[in-house]
Every structure is written in structure tokens, then in C-alpha cells.
Design a protein around this motif. Structure first.
Motif, PDB file in Angstrom:
ATOM      1  N   UNK A  88       3.107   3.747  11.252  1.00  0.00           N
ATOM      2  CA  UNK A  88       2.056   2.767  10.961  1.00  0.00           C
ATOM      3  C   UNK A  88       0.758   3.463  10.586  1.00  0.00           C
ATOM      4  N   UNK A  89       0.423   4.529  11.301  1.00  0.00           N
ATOM      5  CA  UNK A  89      -0.786   5.293  10.987  1.00  0.00           C
ATOM      6  C   UNK A  89      -0.683   5.882   9.584  1.00  0.00           C
ATOM      7  N   UNK A  90       0.451   6.463   9.256  1.00  0.00           N
ATOM      8  CA  UNK A  90       0.629   7.032   7.923  1.00  0.00           C
ATOM      9  C   UNK A  90       0.502   5.950   6.846  1.00  0.00           C
ATOM     10  N   UNK A  91       1.058   4.782   7.105  1.00  0.00           N
ATOM     11  CA  UNK A  91       0.941   3.666   6.157  1.00  0.00           C
ATOM     12  C   UNK A  91      -0.524   3.258   6.016  1.00  0.00           C
ATOM     13  N   UNK A  92      -1.205   3.176   7.156  1.00  0.00           N
ATOM     14  CA  UNK A  92      -2.617   2.779   7.134  1.00  0.00           C
ATOM     15  C   UNK A  92      -3.470   3.789   6.373  1.00  0.00           C
ATOM     16  N   UNK A  93      -3.181   5.088   6.522  1.00  0.00           N
ATOM     17  CA  UNK A  93      -3.875   6.092   5.716  1.00  0.00           C
ATOM     18  C   UNK A  93      -3.683   5.801   4.225  1.00  0.00           C
ATOM     19  N   UNK A  94      -2.457   5.457   3.845  1.00  0.00           N
ATOM     20  CA  UNK A  94      -2.188   5.134   2.442  1.00  0.00           C
ATOM     21  C   UNK A  94      -2.977   3.937   1.969  1.00  0.00           C
ATOM     22  N   UNK A  95      -3.035   2.901   2.788  1.00  0.00           N
ATOM     23  CA  UNK A  95      -3.821   1.709   2.442  1.00  0.00           C
ATOM     24  C   UNK A  95      -5.287   2.089   2.293  1.00  0.00           C
ATOM     25  N   UNK A  96      -5.810   2.808   3.268  1.00  0.00           N
ATOM     26  CA  UNK A  96      -7.217   3.214   3.231  1.00  0.00           C
ATOM     27  C   UNK A  96      -7.507   4.032   1.976  1.00  0.00           C
ATOM     28  N   UNK A  97      -6.663   5.015   1.710  1.00  0.00           N
ATOM     29  CA  UNK A  97      -6.878   5.890   0.556  1.00  0.00           C
ATOM     30  C   UNK A  97      -6.836   5.127  -0.765  1.00  0.00           C
ATOM     31  N   UNK A  98      -5.910   4.190  -0.901  1.00  0.00           N
ATOM     32  CA  UNK A  98      -5.830   3.403  -2.134  1.00  0.00           C
ATOM     33  C   UNK A  98      -7.103   2.571  -2.339  1.00  0.00           C
ATOM     34  N   UNK A  99      -7.647   2.050  -1.255  1.00  0.00           N
ATOM     35  CA  UNK A  99      -8.824   1.197  -1.362  1.00  0.00           C
ATOM     36  C   UNK A  99     -10.125   1.980  -1.519  1.00  0.00           C
ATOM     37  N   UNK A 100     -10.109   3.248  -1.159  1.00  0.00           N
ATOM     38  CA  UNK A 100     -11.333   4.041  -1.191  1.00  0.00           C
ATOM     39  C   UNK A 100     -11.224   5.224  -2.148  1.00  0.00           C
ATOM     40  N   UNK A 101     -10.505   5.034  -3.231  1.00  0.00           N
ATOM     41  CA  UNK A 101     -10.422   6.095  -4.258  1.00  0.00           C
ATOM     42  C   UNK A 101     -11.802   6.319  -4.835  1.00  0.00           C
ATOM     43  N   UNK A 102     -12.083   7.588  -5.081  1.00  0.00           N
ATOM     44  CA  UNK A 102     -13.400   7.858  -5.707  1.00  0.00           C
ATOM     45  C   UNK A 102     -13.248   8.292  -7.128  1.00  0.00           C
TER      46      UNK A 102
END
Length: 91
Positions: free
Chosen positions: A77-91
Motif C-alpha cells: 500500500x505504501x509503495x502504491x501510495x508513493x506512485x500516486x503521490x509521484x504521479x500527482x506531483x510531477x515537476x
């Protein structure tokens, strides 16, 4: 034996539906957190494990059986959440 297998299959369907609900909230957490460092919260992990162990004990299930399943679920779940976070906060 067929009846036992049918009951297990029904339980598996219910478990998967509950996992889908849980993943919905994992997605929400990844969306709501403003800081990537907040995704992994070891105190929260241990709190969840303690609650799961207590729930398992109350349900008559060996907590030592349930804990590793939950640790794997939490890590995934943490790994999935990292993916969600990263997709939403691309720079």
C-alpha cells in the motif's frame, strides 16, 4: 468438500471487495498528502499492526498468522501510495 470450497470462494470475493475499498482510501491518502516524506509513517504502521493483532486475537485467529499478511499489505500500500503521490506531483 464442494460446499466448503464455495464458501471459501465467497469469502475470497468479499476480501477482494474490501481490499478494493482499502485501496480507494490509499489513493485518497496519496492525493491528500502534501509531502512525500509523509507517505511512510512508521508509527502509523506499528499502530495498524497493533490494532490488527488485537482484532485477530478477539476473532480467535492467531495474530502471528495475520501480522505478516498485514505487513505485506501495508508495504504494498505504501509503495502504491508513493506512485500516486509521484504521479500527482510531477515537476
Amino acid at each position: 468438500m464442494d460446499e466448503v470450497r464455495e464458501e471459501i470462494d465467497a469469502l475470497d470475493r468479499a476480501i477482494v471487495a474490501l481490499l478494493a475499498d482499502r485501496m480507494h482510501f490509499i489513493n485518497e491518502a496519496g492525493r491528500l498528502k502534501a509531502d512525500r516524506a509523509a507517505v511512510r509513517d512508521e508509527a502509523r504502521v506499528e499502530d495498524v499492526i497493533a490494532k490488527v493483532r488485537a482484532t485477530a486475537l478477539a476473532a480467535g485467529i492467531d495474530p502471528d498468522f495475520v501480522e505478516p499478511l498485514y505487513r505485506d499489505l501495508i508495504e504494498r500500500s505504501i509503495q502504491h501510495e508513493f506512485g500516486v503521490f509521484d504521479r500527482l506531483h510531477k515537476s
